[in-house]
Design a protein around this motif. Structure first.
Motif, PDB file in Angstrom:
ATOM      1  N   ALA A 179     -10.344 -41.104  94.621  1.00 12.66           N
ATOM      2  CA  ALA A 179     -10.416 -41.354  93.185  1.00 12.66           C
ATOM      3  C   ALA A 179      -9.019 -41.726  92.693  1.00 12.66           C
ATOM      4  O   ALA A 179      -8.005 -41.319  93.266  1.00 12.66           O
ATOM      5  N   VAL A 180      -8.975 -42.500  91.611  1.00 11.69           N
ATOM      6  CA  VAL A 180      -7.678 -42.944  91.086  1.00 11.69           C
ATOM      7  C   VAL A 180      -6.783 -41.752  90.756  1.00 11.69           C
ATOM      8  O   VAL A 180      -5.582 -41.747  91.063  1.00 11.69           O
ATOM      9  N   ALA A 181      -7.356 -40.714  90.145  1.00 13.25           N
ATOM     10  CA  ALA A 181      -6.552 -39.545  89.775  1.00 13.25           C
ATOM     11  C   ALA A 181      -5.987 -38.868  91.015  1.00 13.25           C
ATOM     12  O   ALA A 181      -4.804 -38.480  91.053  1.00 13.25           O
ATOM     13  N   ALA A 182      -6.811 -38.693  92.064  1.00  8.34           N
ATOM     14  CA  ALA A 182      -6.346 -38.057  93.295  1.00  8.34           C
ATOM     15  C   ALA A 182      -5.257 -38.895  93.950  1.00  8.34           C
ATOM     16  O   ALA A 182      -4.244 -38.362  94.441  1.00  8.34           O
ATOM     17  N   TRP A 183      -5.444 -40.215  93.977  1.00  8.55           N
ATOM     18  CA  TRP A 183      -4.446 -41.103  94.569  1.00  8.55           C
ATOM     19  C   TRP A 183      -3.126 -41.024  93.794  1.00  8.55           C
ATOM     20  O   TRP A 183      -2.039 -40.992  94.394  1.00  8.55           O
ATOM     21  N   ALA A 184      -3.204 -40.961  92.451  1.00 10.77           N
ATOM     22  CA  ALA A 184      -1.990 -40.895  91.637  1.00 10.77           C
ATOM     23  C   ALA A 184      -1.227 -39.598  91.888  1.00 10.77           C
ATOM     24  O   ALA A 184       0.013 -39.591  91.937  1.00 10.77           O
ATOM     25  N   VAL A 185      -1.949 -38.497  92.084  1.00 13.12           N
ATOM     26  CA  VAL A 185      -1.281 -37.220  92.364  1.00 13.12           C
ATOM     27  C   VAL A 185      -0.626 -37.254  93.744  1.00 13.12           C
ATOM     28  O   VAL A 185       0.487 -36.762  93.929  1.00 13.12           O
ATOM     29  N   SER A 186      -1.304 -37.846  94.732  1.00 10.33           N
ATOM     30  CA  SER A 186      -0.697 -37.984  96.060  1.00 10.33           C
ATOM     31  C   SER A 186       0.564 -38.839  95.988  1.00 10.33           C
ATOM     32  O   SER A 186       1.571 -38.554  96.642  1.00 10.33           O
ATOM     33  N   ALA A 239      -7.725 -42.873  80.403  1.00 12.64           N
ATOM     34  CA  ALA A 239      -7.665 -41.568  79.742  1.00 12.64           C
ATOM     35  C   ALA A 239      -8.360 -40.484  80.560  1.00 12.64           C
ATOM     36  O   ALA A 239      -7.832 -39.382  80.735  1.00 12.64           O
ATOM     37  N   ALA A 240      -9.556 -40.799  81.080  1.00 10.29           N
ATOM     38  CA  ALA A 240     -10.297 -39.800  81.859  1.00 10.29           C
ATOM     39  C   ALA A 240      -9.542 -39.459  83.141  1.00 10.29           C
ATOM     40  O   ALA A 240      -9.442 -38.285  83.530  1.00 10.29           O
ATOM     41  N   ALA A 241      -9.014 -40.479  83.820  1.00  8.95           N
ATOM     42  CA  ALA A 241      -8.267 -40.242  85.053  1.00  8.95           C
ATOM     43  C   ALA A 241      -6.975 -39.481  84.758  1.00  8.95           C
ATOM     44  O   ALA A 241      -6.560 -38.616  85.542  1.00  8.95           O
ATOM     45  N   LYS A 250      -5.250 -31.940  85.350  1.00  7.93           N
ATOM     46  CA  LYS A 250      -5.987 -30.804  85.900  1.00  7.93           C
ATOM     47  C   LYS A 250      -5.593 -30.561  87.358  1.00  7.93           C
ATOM     48  O   LYS A 250      -5.463 -29.414  87.796  1.00  7.93           O
ATOM     49  N   THR A 251      -5.426 -31.632  88.109  1.00  2.00           N
ATOM     50  CA  THR A 251      -5.090 -31.496  89.525  1.00  2.00           C
ATOM     51  C   THR A 251      -3.689 -30.927  89.708  1.00  2.00           C
ATOM     52  O   THR A 251      -3.464 -30.038  90.548  1.00  2.00           O
ATOM     53  N   PRO A 311     -10.201 -35.142  92.350  1.00  3.40           N
ATOM     54  CA  PRO A 311      -9.395 -34.267  91.502  1.00  3.40           C
ATOM     55  C   PRO A 311      -9.722 -32.792  91.768  1.00  3.40           C
ATOM     56  O   PRO A 311     -10.802 -32.453  92.249  1.00  3.40           O
ATOM     57  N   LEU A 312      -8.781 -31.944  91.420  1.00  5.09           N
ATOM     58  CA  LEU A 312      -8.948 -30.501  91.528  1.00  5.09           C
ATOM     59  C   LEU A 312      -8.877 -29.880  90.136  1.00  5.09           C
ATOM     60  O   LEU A 312      -8.338 -30.478  89.200  1.00  5.09           O
TER      61      LEU A 312
END
Length: 287
Positions: A51-58, A119-121, A127-128, A150-151
């Motif tokens: 997911a975009v959010a997970a990739w951004a956190v990595s 915004a959602a990501a 949250k992650t 996401p976490l």
């Protein structure tokens, strides 16, 4: 039966693939699977698109300052274990500010690579990061660089890491065992000792400042006392001079008074003689 690929080999491939923008992931994964031997290729083929959010956190973990948040996590969890409300409140405020700043940094890093974080990501990114700060196992998972979804941390329960990673779970992904009563007692005792030491140091500093103020007042009082003593000695010398002058003046008065008495006696005798001479003259004139 073919031997399954070593987790380290699969994980290394996963790290490389998850470093690519999400839009490039599927094609790169399929190409890498086709180029690998059959057992490894089958495992690579199953790696899910992040997911975009997970990739951004990595991405933030690789190139940003996510490590700062994870350092804060250790102190935050210790404050929770020790039930130190003041420290917990302070660290929680720092955590919220840091999570917000890191989320913004993650979105900026993603934007530099042409990936928009909506915004959602963006909310999922926060949250992650927060989950990684709150939970040691989540932090270990995030720092693998292989996060696929996401976490989210809910209260103080362990973060759900089911299907959160591409590849194997890290050694630290399991939730750490709760501290024993002895550990908690030792931490509380250490906290109390640290608090007592801080209070003693504050009391020592205040006592030293008060002593310094009193010594300053004492020095000024001594200077004033010395000055007054000197003036008193001067006044005593002056009084002694006045007493000597007064005694001399009294002696002069006595001497002059004696001279006056003697002169008065002489004057009275002379006056009697003059009176007698006048009377004698008058008698002769009458004849």
């Amino acid at each position: 039966m073919p031997k399954p690929p070593a987790p380290d080999e699969l994980d290394a491939i996963a790290v490389e693939l998850y470093a690519l923008p999400p839009a490039e992931f599927t094609a790169a994964r399929n190409a890498r699977a086709a180029a690998s031997d059959r057992p490894l290729g089958a495992r690579v083929k199953k790696l899910p698109k992040p997911a975009v959010a997970a990739w951004a956190v990595s991405l933030l973990g690789r190139e940003g300052q996510l490590g700062d948040a994870l350092e804060l996590a250790s102190a935050l969890r210790e404050a929770q274990d020790d039930l130190d409300a003041a420290e917990l409140s302070r660290l929680s405020g720092q955590r919220r500010a840091l999570v917000a700043a890191l989320s913004k940094q993650a979105a900026a890093l993603a934007g530099e690579r042409g990936v928009a974080v909506g915004a959602a990501a963006r909310e999922d990114v926060e949250k992650t990061i927060n989950a990684a700060v709150m939970d040691a196992a989540a932090a270990a998972a995030v720092m693998t660089g292989r996060l696929v979804r996401p976490l989210e941390a809910t209260g103080f329960e362990s973060v759900d890491l089911t299907d959160a990673l591409g590849g194997s779970a890290p050694d630290g992904s399991a939730a750490p065992p709760p501290p024993s009563r002895d550990d908690l007692a030792e931490r509380r005792a250490r906290k109390e000792a640290e608090k007592a030491a801080r209070e003693a140091e504050r009391a020592e500093s205040e006592a030293e400042r008060e002593l310094s103020r009193i010594e300053g007042r004492l020095g000024k009082a001594r200077e004033r006392a010395d000055l007054l003593h000197e003036r008193l000695e001067d006044l005593r010398d002056e009084v002694a001079r006045f007493e000597r002058d007064s005694a001399d003046a009294e002696a002069e008065v006595k001497r002059i008074d004696e001279e006056r008495s003697e002169a008065a006696s002489v004057a009275r005798a002379a006056s009697k003689k003059a009176e007698a001479a006048r009377e004698a003259l008058e008698e002769r004139g009458g004849r």
